[in-house]
Write an enzyme that holds these catalytic residues in place. Structure first.
Site, PDB file in Angstrom:
ATOM      1  N   ASN A 147      94.144  56.308  15.516  1.00 48.93           N
ATOM      2  CA  ASN A 147      95.140  55.446  16.475  1.00 48.93           C
ATOM      3  C   ASN A 147      94.761  54.294  16.032  1.00 48.93           C
ATOM      4  OD1 ASN A 147      92.261  55.990  16.767  1.00 48.93           O
ATOM      5  ND2 ASN A 147      92.779  56.711  18.819  1.00 48.93           N
ATOM      6  N   GLN A 197      79.242  51.218  17.129  1.00 49.90           N
ATOM      7  CA  GLN A 197      79.138  52.201  16.010  1.00 49.90           C
ATOM      8  C   GLN A 197      77.688  51.535  15.389  1.00 49.90           C
ATOM      9  OE1 GLN A 197      83.379  51.217  14.645  1.00 49.90           O
ATOM     10  NE2 GLN A 197      83.882  53.453  14.572  1.00 49.90           N
ATOM     11  N   LYS A 218      70.248  48.479  14.528  1.00 51.30           N
ATOM     12  CA  LYS A 218      70.222  48.278  12.842  1.00 51.30           C
ATOM     13  C   LYS A 218      68.864  48.497  12.121  1.00 51.30           C
ATOM     14  CE  LYS A 218      73.965  44.204  13.711  1.00 51.30           C
ATOM     15  NZ  LYS A 218      75.073  43.281  13.141  1.00 51.30           N
ATOM     16  N   GLY A 232      88.021  44.956  11.286  1.00 51.56           N
ATOM     17  CA  GLY A 232      87.848  44.573  11.856  1.00 51.56           C
ATOM     18  C   GLY A 232      87.511  42.886  11.595  1.00 51.56           C
TER      19      GLY A 232
END
Length: 318
Positions: A42, A88, A133, A18
């Site tokens: 993937n 995520q 978070k 990322g």
């Protein structure tokens, strides 16, 4: 690139392909750490992952819901860094469970790397994001897993691209959020990667929050624009977006499109990256390593003048 040193802590990075995670992978390899990158089978970032592999990284293909695979790879490493994107964030509970089972992790850095979420309050769309978070942080503390929480503040290249559009010489209009006077902190992504790997392995930062706020990198939007105009020779047309307009837009847009607007409000209008005092256990990153210097905003703008800055990117909120 230093030779990989097997005596150094082995580092596992989630989200390593990322935006900010890729800088951490490169820094880990540069500092000679055996470096593992956990990636989806993937993944569309094949070229980047192949590049990491050519530099010595070990690519681990898997999904975050593959509990046994997570536990297995945890047992191979010493330090875990998560740089997963917003969608995520709560999946980090799966990482946390694997760390508990493996029982050998010396340090866990969850996916923070932005504002210091335990010290600020912001508009509802961003607040809901930060609350996820905070849940991860509290779970780490409750599990008594050794941690370092990192607030890296604004990614310098990302926001220079967003605010100044240096790669588009034909764009003469730029937006100023609020009156442009709120102070914010902006750090070069290369430095964020390097300091993160250093603090992840530093005994002094265990169970502490490290904040990247070097004095050279605190400025206002107006100061940033003035610096760029002097360096580039351009005279930019400034268009102000008022606080009322930004707040209304954050209320009008659907989720998750309202999150970036709320972030702009918090950083560039409310000044949340500079608007709090350090707690007793907090530490400012540059004070830890006097021999390592943050790239100043002035130096970073020079990098952009040479067209060597990070390319424009957009954060993933869905």
């Amino acid at each position: 690139m230093e030779k990989i040193d097997t005596r150094k802590n082995k580092i596992l990075i989630f989200g390593g392909s990322g935006y900010i995670g890729s800088y951490m992978v490169k820094a880990s390899l540069k500092l000679g750490h055996p470096t593992y990158v956990f990636s989806r089978p993937n993944s569309s970032k094949t070229h980047l992952l192949n590049h990491f592999q050519s530099l010595g990284a070990i690519i681990v293909k898997g999904m975050l819901d593959e509990h046994e695979k997570l536990v297995s790879v945890m047992k191979e490493v010493d330090v875990v860094i998560s740089a997963v994107a917003y969608p995520q964030v709560l999946d980090q509970f799966k990482i946390l469970e694997a760390i508990k089972i493996s029982g050998n992790i010396k340090r866990f850095l969850p996916s923070d790397f932005g504002v210091e979420e335990d010290k600020i309050r912001v508009l509802p769309p961003f607040e809901a994001f930060l609350d996820k978070k905070r849940r991860i942080r509290r779970a780490i503390e409750e599990a008594q897993i050794p941690y370092t929480f990192v607030s890296a503040n604004c990614y310098g290249g990302y926001f220079i691209n967003y605010l100044l559009h240096p790669s588009d010489p034909n764009k003469e209009e730029i937006t100023i959020y609020g009156d442009g006077q709120a102070k914010f902190v902006m750090n070069y992504e290369d430095d964020i990667g390097l300091y993160t790997i250093k603090v992840a392995n530093d005994p002094r930062t265990c169970n502490r929050t490290v904040i990247y706020r070097p004095s050279t990198n605190v400025l206002t939007q107006l100061e940033l624009i003035s610096l760029w105009e002097k360096k580039s020779g351009r005279n930019l047309k400034k268009i102000h977006a008022s606080e009322e307009e930004i707040v209304a837009l954050s209320e009008r847009l659907p989720a998750p499109d309202n999150i970036p607007v709320a972030i702009l409000h918090s950083v560039f209008i409310k000044g949340v990256t500079t608007g709090y005092d350090f707690a007793e256990k907090d530490v400012e990153a540059s004070s830890l390593y006097p021999d390592v210097k943050f790239t100043t905003v002035d130096e970073l703008l020079n990098i952009f003048l040479k067209n060597d800055g990070p390319k424009p990117a957009l954060a993933a909120f869905q």
